[in-house]
Every structure is written in structure tokens, then in C-alpha cells.
Design an enzyme around this catalytic site. Structure first.
Site: not given
Ligand code: NAP
Length: 279
Positions: A50, A108, A75, A45
Site C-alpha cells: 500500500y 498478501h 502484509k 490494516d
């Protein structure tokens, strides 16, 4: 090596344990993904937000398995939900991951400033264009999920939300099941706070397992639930997937669920939706 069973949801088959990668980046991030693959993980994931998609892609390639053997989720961040932006964000993620398609693309966070209809249409279009094999949402309340399901012309396969023993997510879980979606638990270990909980420690001792393993077993023993624990530590990465060789009793499941408390939520940024109350 442990292989996680698959959770089937609206046409998708998703390994019940995946590696969470928030705050894993650079060489450490790539190494964690490689260790996870070596331990048997087939689900990772990540997210555009990120800042680690390059590292995750490098870790997957270093893992030395065929692309089709691993389920990769990314996402689209809440600022990129307008039609056009969503497609550009997806294409940029694929370039960073060095993949032709992700297995799952999620919104997200909902964004009340962007009409959901356009976002969901764009998300479905990305699936039809072959950039994502499956699509879904994250941090959607029951009301938002119902709205998204009503707007979608392609099936949604998961709603990824915070879930651990300190947070009751009964209403959102029920809504996911009603519509055939899986539920992906993020912060499944309550960011490690669950490991010092006496009830969990007691159950763990009885099974000869660690508290983290008991909590992850509690997740995956619930129908349609997938968990994505994060670890950058090789031993804990392996520990977190070794949860398929024991079963919790109904009583143990209930005792763990009863640890939920009204202030159990850990992630609630200023732009979060109005969360559902406990079931
Ligand atoms: P988490 O997985 O509940 O907890 C991670 C923490 O637990 C880390 O400090 C980790 O430390 C520790 N840990 C891991 N395994 C352990 C074990 N066996 N024993 C003891 N401690 C252990 O929390 P999270 O990282 O916030 O959530 C997991 C993933 O969910 C994220 O990485 C991300 O992929 C996703 N997520 C999504 C959203 C969203 O909005 N969709 C939000 C938050 C998170 P070490 O690394 O040192 O092992």
C-alpha cells in the site's frame, strides 16, 4: 466512542472492526488513522504494497494510545514470499511503521511460482523471532488454506478475503471455522456499491441505521468474521464502527446473504488463484 468486541481465533484476540487503509496515504492516511483511534478503533490494516506504512505508523502515534492497545496488521507482497525475502520485507515494514512487532503478518496473495512450504516456514520463523505476534494468510482458497494449515508449525489466525453481500464465501468461511481461524472481510462494503441496494436500504431504515452500518453488522454478526472497511472521511469512519448497538434478525441476515451473485467478485487480478465456487 465505540469499542469493537474481540474475535478469538487460535490464540489471537482481534477487534471485529478494523480500519482498511488501501489508497490512504501521506498526511491524509495518518489523519484517517488518528480519527479512527479517536472514534474507538483498535485495529488497523495496512500492507507493504500500500506504500502507506509510514503514514499508518504516524497516525497510530498521533492517536495517543499505548502501543499494546492497538492491533496492527501488515502484509508481505506476493513477490517477497521466498525465504529471506519474507524476513526482509517484514523488517522493512516494521522500520516504516516504527514498531518492534506487528500483531498480525499476512501473506498478501499466494504465489504459485514460490513453493508454499518455504513461505510458511519463513512466516512461522518470523513469528518465533518476535517480529509478528500472530500470522495468517490472505486470498487463500480452501485448497491453499488446507495446505498452509498442514505446513504451519505455528497457528494461522485469519484468512483475509473479499467478502460482501454480493459474494458468497461460504466454502472459505467453513474452512476457516474448521481450522479455528477467523475470516477477515476485505472490501466489506463492496467498495460502497452495497449502499444503494434497495433490500439493504429497507433494512437500514427499519433500524434507523445507514446501509453501510447494516452491511457491517451483517459481517460481524457471523461467527468468527472481522470487517476492515476503508474510509478517509471522519464521519464515515465513526459510522462504520457504530454497529454494536443493534442486531439483525435471522430473516434480515438471510435476505442480505441472498444478494450474492455469480459475478459478485470485484478483485481478481491475473495472478489470483482459481477461486472456490459458491457454497
Ligand atoms: P470497502 O471498504 O468495501 O469500501 C471503501 C469505499 O467505501 C470507499 O470508497 C469509501 O469512501 C466508501 N465508504 C466507506 N464507508 C462508507 C459509508 N459508511 N458509507 C458510504 N460509503 C462508504 O473497500 P476497500 O477499501 O477496497 O477494502 C477495505 C480494506 O480491505 C482496504 O482498505 C484494505 O485495507 C483491505 N483490502 C485487502 C485486500 C487484500 O488483497 N488482502 C484487497 C483489497 C482490500 P470514503 O473513503 O470516501 O468514505
Amino acid at each position: 466512542m465505540t469499542k469493537a468486541p474481540l474475535v478469538h481465533a487460535n490464540g489471537a484476540a482481534i477487534p471485529a472492526i478494523g480500519l482498511g487503509t488501501w489508497r490512504l496515504a501521506g498526511d491524509d492516511g495518518a489523519q484517517a488513522v488518528r480519527w479512527a483511534i479517536e472514534a474507538g478503533y483498535r485495529h488497523v490494516d495496512t500492507a507493504a504494497m500500500y506504500g502507506n506504512e509510514e503514514a499508518v505508523g504516524a497516525g497510530i502515534r498521533a492517536g495517543g494510545i499505548d502501543r499494546d492497545e492497538i492491533f496492527v496488521t501488515t502484509k508481505v507482497w506476493a513477490d517477497d514470499l521466498a525465504p529471506g525475502d519474507l524476513e526482509r520485507s517484514t523488517e522493512a515494514s516494521l522500520r516504516r511503521l516504527r514498531l518492534d512487532a506487528v500483531d498480525l503478518l499476512l501473506i498478501h496473495w499466494p504465489n504459485s511460482a514460490v513453493p508454499l512450504r518455504g513461505t510458511i516456514e519463513a512466516l512461522c520463523g518470523v513469528k518465533r523471532a518476535g517480529l509478528a505476534r500472530h500470522i495468517g494468510v490472505a486470498n487463500f482458497t480452501v485448497a491453499l488454506l488446507e495446505e498452509a494449515v498442514g505446513l504451519a508449525s505455528e497457528p494461522l489466525v485469519t484468512n483475509q478475503c473479499e467478502y460482501h453481500p454480493f459474494l458468497n464465501q461460504g466454502r472459505v468461511l467453513a474452512a476457516c471455522r474448521r481450522h479455528g481461524l477467523s475470516f477477515t472481510s476485505y472490501c466489506p462494503l463492496g467498495r460502497a456499491t452495497v449502499v444503494s441496494e434497495p433490500v439493504i436500504a429497507e433494512i437500514a431504515a427499519r433500524h434507523g441505521k445507514t446501509p453501510a452500518q447494516v452491511v457491517l453488522r451483517w459481517h460481524v454478526q457471523q461467527p468468527g468474521v472481522i470487517a476492515i472497511p476503508k474510509s478517509g472521511n471522519r464521519q464515515r469512519i465513526a459510522e462504520n464502527i457504530a454497529v454494536f448497538d443493534f442486531t439483525l434478525t435471522d430473516d434480515a441476515m438471510r435476505r442480505i446473504s441472498s444478494l450474492a451473485r455469480p459475478d459478485g467478485r470485484m478483485i481478481s487480478p491475473s495472478f489470483a488463484p482459481a477461486w472456490d465456487t459458491a457454497a
